[in-house]
Enzyme design. Structure first.
Site, mmCIF file in Angstrom:
data_model
loop_
_atom_site.group_PDB
_atom_site.id
_atom_site.type_symbol
_atom_site.label_atom_id
_atom_site.label_comp_id
_atom_site.label_asym_id
_atom_site.label_seq_id
_atom_site.Cartn_x
_atom_site.Cartn_y
_atom_site.Cartn_z
ATOM 1 N N LYS A 133 48.589 12.276 100.500
ATOM 2 C CA LYS A 133 48.961 12.513 99.092
ATOM 3 C C LYS A 133 50.356 11.957 98.836
ATOM 4 C CE LYS A 133 52.075 15.982 100.009
ATOM 5 N NZ LYS A 133 53.512 15.842 99.835
ATOM 6 N N ASP A 187 49.990 22.979 101.249
ATOM 7 C CA ASP A 187 49.366 21.804 100.626
ATOM 8 C C ASP A 187 47.879 21.673 100.948
ATOM 9 O OD1 ASP A 187 51.720 21.005 99.460
ATOM 10 O OD2 ASP A 187 52.222 19.531 101.006
HETATM 11 O O1 C5P Z 1 52.849 25.760 104.387
HETATM 12 P P1 C5P Z 1 53.377 24.771 105.377
HETATM 13 O O2 C5P Z 1 53.150 25.219 106.802
HETATM 14 O O3 C5P Z 1 52.928 23.371 105.138
HETATM 15 O O4 C5P Z 1 54.941 24.748 105.145
HETATM 16 C C1 C5P Z 1 55.837 24.368 106.146
HETATM 17 C C2 C5P Z 1 57.192 25.001 105.845
HETATM 18 O O5 C5P Z 1 57.751 24.413 104.677
HETATM 19 C C3 C5P Z 1 57.163 26.490 105.560
HETATM 20 O O6 C5P Z 1 57.278 27.231 106.738
HETATM 21 C C4 C5P Z 1 58.361 26.666 104.662
HETATM 22 O O7 C5P Z 1 59.538 26.704 105.461
HETATM 23 C C5 C5P Z 1 58.406 25.378 103.885
HETATM 24 N N1 C5P Z 1 57.761 25.481 102.570
HETATM 25 C C6 C5P Z 1 58.386 26.188 101.553
HETATM 26 N N2 C5P Z 1 57.801 26.258 100.327
HETATM 27 C C7 C5P Z 1 56.627 25.624 100.072
HETATM 28 C C8 C5P Z 1 55.980 24.878 101.092
HETATM 29 C C9 C5P Z 1 56.581 24.827 102.333
HETATM 30 O O8 C5P Z 1 59.459 26.749 101.752
HETATM 31 N N3 C5P Z 1 56.094 25.703 98.846
#
Ligand code: C5P
Length: 284
Positions: free
Chosen positions: A10, A135
């Site tokens: 993406k 995501d």
């Molecule tokens: O959800 P995901 O594991 O992809 O996110 C990785 C890290 O990115 C999370 O642990 C968080 O620290 C940060 N994050 C965030 N806010 C979001 C998406 C991700 O703070 N909306």
């Protein structure tokens, strides 16, 4: 039985961070679009209850891998696990802001669902994916969507961005949590922060299929923190613009950069020029 799923990357055409939640996640407003650059996941259902993954040695295949985590989440939702052998061919640059890991997780959910007789709707799969990564719901659904919350509240948009997209990446990857930490530092944990921009102008221009009108409304809040840390970002943007890109901007938390061209020939020339400058570049 074997199924093959493509895990599409993406890009973020618009990305504003609007606040920080008590659990540490950040509230966003983002317009995301899937591009043709993809990983390939091949999943074979087999006897015995084992889940195995071969990723060609390019990333760990333990419980930290989003494919494994997605498979665990899927079977936790059904309560009826079965054995699978999975092979992942990576093409999407990693730690680059293109959602490669989330795309792989989403492809895992779609593949297991197909092997399981389409037990879940796409919306139900997206809900399962939300526990795997912010995501992942978008990557399950794909297309062009306005996403809010931490990314899981989605509104489909009727029109894709008009134009030919080039994606390039160079230098070291960026850890998403570290990029958010850097924003927290600069914006004081987003206390009292009010987002100055909104994506409506971009969405309206895209609806009209008017790339020129869309150009001033592309935005990525991460660019201001990552561009200073990764010189390749600025250099790739310069090359894209010198080849005629209408817009060149970082995707997600970077450091990948995309350029949008109205002419396919210019886009191809940009890919060649980026490659000759030592960057990985793709016509997406
Ligand atoms: O959800 P995901 O594991 O992809 O996110 C990785 C890290 O990115 C999370 O642990 C968080 O620290 C940060 N994050 C965030 N806010 C979001 C998406 C991700 O703070 N909306």
């Amino acid at each position: 039985m074997t199924v093959v799923e493509h895990a599409y990357a993406k890009i973020n055409l618009y990305l504003e961070v609007t606040g920080k939640r008590p659990d540490g996640y950040h509230e966003l407003v983002t317009v995301m679009q899937t591009v043709s650059l993809s990983d390939t996941l091949t999943v074979t259902r087999c006897t015995g209850g084992k889940i195995t993954l071969d990723a060609g040695g390019v990333l760990p295949v333990d419980e930290s891998n989003l494919v494994i985590r997605a498979a665990r989440a899927y079977f936790a939702a059904t309560g009826a696990p079965f054995g699978v052998e999975m092979i992942l061919e990576k093409r999407i640059p990693m730690a680059a802001g293109m959602g490669g890991g989330s795309a792989d997780a989403a492809a895992t959910l779609r593949a297991l669902n197909r092997l399981d007789g389409d037990r879940f709707s796409a919306e139900e799969l997206a809900a399962i994916g939300a526990a795997v990564g912010a995501d992942v719901p978008f990557c399950v659904m794909g297309g062009t969507r306005l996403c809010r919350g931490i990314g899981e509240i989605m509104t489909p948009l009727d029109n894709r961005l008009e134009g030919h997209v080039v994606i390039a990446v160079g230098g070291e990857g960026v850890s998403t949590p570290k990029a958010f930490c850097e924003l927290d530092r600069i914006f004081h944990n987003f206390e009292g922060f009010s987002a100055p921009l909104a994506p409506q102008n971009l969405i309206d221009a895209m609806k009209k299929g008017d790339l020129d009108a869309a150009v001033p409304h592309f935005f990525n809040r991460f660019e201001q923190v990552i561009e200073g840390m990764r010189p390749a970002v600025g250099e790739i943007k310069r090359i894209l613009c010198s080849c005629g890109a209408a817009v060149a901007m970082m995707s997600g938390s970077g450091p990948s950069v995309f350029g949008v061209f109205s002419e396919k020939e210019d886009a191809k020339r940009a890919v060649a020029e980026l490659k000759s400058s030592g960057y990985r570049a793709f016509l997406a």
